[in-house]
Design an enzyme around this catalytic site. Structure first.
Site, mmCIF file in Angstrom:
data_model
loop_
_atom_site.group_PDB
_atom_site.id
_atom_site.type_symbol
_atom_site.label_atom_id
_atom_site.label_comp_id
_atom_site.label_asym_id
_atom_site.label_seq_id
_atom_site.Cartn_x
_atom_site.Cartn_y
_atom_site.Cartn_z
ATOM 1 C CG HIS A 253 -7.498 -10.144 -5.657
ATOM 2 N ND1 HIS A 253 -8.734 -9.571 -5.860
ATOM 3 C CD2 HIS A 253 -7.068 -9.694 -4.457
ATOM 4 C CE1 HIS A 253 -9.024 -8.796 -4.820
ATOM 5 N NE2 HIS A 253 -8.037 -8.864 -3.959
ATOM 6 C CE LYS B 9 -3.640 -2.694 0.974
ATOM 7 N NZ LYS B 9 -4.755 -2.946 0.072
#
EC number: 4.1.1.39
Length: 468
Positions: free
Chosen positions: A285, A166
């Site tokens: 994902h 992130k």
């Protein structure tokens, strides 16, 4: 005179067959059906069977050119849903010949194609599928599977640790690689591209791949452990996706990644085949899954999407956390975690498993717990998911007050403490907090992490729950 009776006839005359004995080769589906007012459940169930197999809205003379009895879907059992006034579970059997071998795409186009827009139904949800061994044998499945992955990574007897880098968007490739290095150096096994990191103006894919590979090799040299970074190969075309996977292989990295629902099953299966042929692990994902699976009365349950992924191919898949910020009830989650990992799963309605599923020789998939989890969750995660899992802490690593590497250290220490406690026979559910506190006495990094996140909880009731 015409040789057939034209006009519209009720579906249930042809497609509702309660006396039907299911065959070992049939694909079986459990649908949650909410009929429109005034539509009887038999007609609704038969309509689902018809519209997802051979039927159309009126009688057609070309029906006489084939054997409907051989090819039609059949609604063979209907049961009311406890606690719901007008919902039914309708069981439908499909003959195997309706489906192309080795194509999840074709299976879904048939079973969940037009039928979901059908007017006679207020809502429709596919709850589960029983895939027969005869059909499973036409799929390659996961590129490698759980045991081969452990052998490649030389990591045994514990869950694996990951971290999503992130901020997910906006970093340059060099800064991104730096964050990867720090996390791996601190003790994680994997770092991860976020699902929406593909190849954007601020960081093109080739630059990211190069800097991440550099970070990987540096961390491996310093720690003596094998490290991986899930390089997201998802792209706008299949050709571009494979090009990225080829480059990853040339760099010698162990694993790539794909967003299988937005990328599509056809692309996913192609990538899985490439990965097996070239020794790459494949991390999956599930971006977009909640659009499909979150509503209780309409859509497709995630356990079906998970089964489809095991057929299409992937070595890891995100599967909810039970304890973090994203949807997932414990029993239901554990149900599809077993569907991903085990060879044979018995029917168990208390965990949402409608059919016994035999995967024959298809390798297993490692479930990934990710989303709003931190060190205080470690005992629960170790207890719930067991060794064959990846526990992924994004903010729970990078949000550490001292930085990325100490955040990774805190997670690794917490994990090792939980595994040690479990192996000593301690009860992680009851003693979890104590175990973490004890460990934090000899790890300043863990103590700092415990302090930051001691009050954080995401307490909302799950939307998609078992029928009581």
């Amino acid at each position: 005179s015409v040789g057939f009776k034209a006009g519209v006839k009720e579906y249930k005359l042809t497609y509702y067959t309660p006396e039907y004995e299911t065959k070992d080769t049939d694909i079986l589906a459990a649908f949650r059906v909410t009929p429109q007012p005034g539509v009887p459940p038999e007609e609704a169930g038969a309509a689902v069977a018809a519209e997802s197999s051979t039927g159309t809205w009126t009688t057609v003379w070309t029906d006489g050119l084939t054997s409907l009895d051989r090819y039609k879907g059949r609604c063979y059992h209907i049961e009311p849903v406890p606690g719901e006034a007008d919902q039914y579970i309708c069981y439908v059997a499909y003959p195997l010949d309706l489906f192309e071998e080795g194509s999840v795409t074709n299976m879904f186009t048939s079973i969940v194609g037009n039928v979901f827009g059908f007017k006679a139904l207020r809502a429709l949800r596919l709850e589960d599928l029983r895939i027969p061994p005869a059909y499973i044998k036409t799929f390659q499945g996961p590129p490698h599977g759980i045991q081969v992955e452990r052998d490649k990574l030389n990591k045994y007897g514990r869950p694996l640790l990951g971290c999503t880098i992130k901020p997910k968007l906006g970093l340059s490739a060099k800064n991104y690689g730096r964050a990867v290095y720090e996390c791996l150096r601190g003790g994680l096994d994997f770092t991860k591209d976020d699902e929406n990191v593909n190849s954007q103006p601020f960081m093109r894919w080739r630059d990211r791949f190069l800097f991440c590979a550099e970070a990987l090799y540096k961390a491996q040299a310093e720690t003596g452990e094998i490290k991986g970074h899930y390089l997201n190969a998802t792209a706008g075309t299949c050709e571009e996706m494979i090009k990225r996977a080829v480059f990853a292989r040339e760099l010698g990295v162990p694993i790539v990644m794909h967003d299988y629902l937005t990328g599509g099953f056809t692309a996913n299966t192609s990538l899985a085949h490439y990965c097996r042929d070239n020794g790459l692990l494949l991390h999956i994902h599930r971006a977009m899954h909640a659009v499909i699976d979150r509503q209780k009365n309409h859509g497709i349950h995630f356990r079906v999407l998970a089964k489809a992924l095991r057929m299409s191919g992937g070595d890891h898949i995100h599967s909810g956390t039970v304890v973090g910020k994203l949807e997932g009830e414990r029993d239901i989650t554990l149900g599809f975690v077993d569907l991903l990992r085990d060879d044979f799963i018995e029917k168990d309605r208390s965990r949402g498993i409608y059919f016994t599923q035999d995967w024959v020789s298809l390798p297993g998939v490692i479930p990934v717990a990710s989303g709003g989890i931190h060190v205080w969750h470690m005992p629960a995660l170790t207890e719930i998911f067991g060794d064959d899992s990846v526990l992924q802490f994004g903010g729970g690593t990078l949000g550490h007050p001292w930085g990325n590497a100490p955040g990774a250290v805190a997670n690794r220490v917490a994990l090792e403490a939980c595994v040690k406690a479990r192996n000593e026979g301690r009860d992680l559910a009851a003693e979890g907090n104590t175990i973490i506190r004890e460990a934090s006495k000899w790890s300043l990094e863990l103590a700092a992490a415990c302090e930051v996140w001691k009050e954080i909880k995401f307490e909302f009731a799950a939307v998609d729950t078992l029928d009581r």
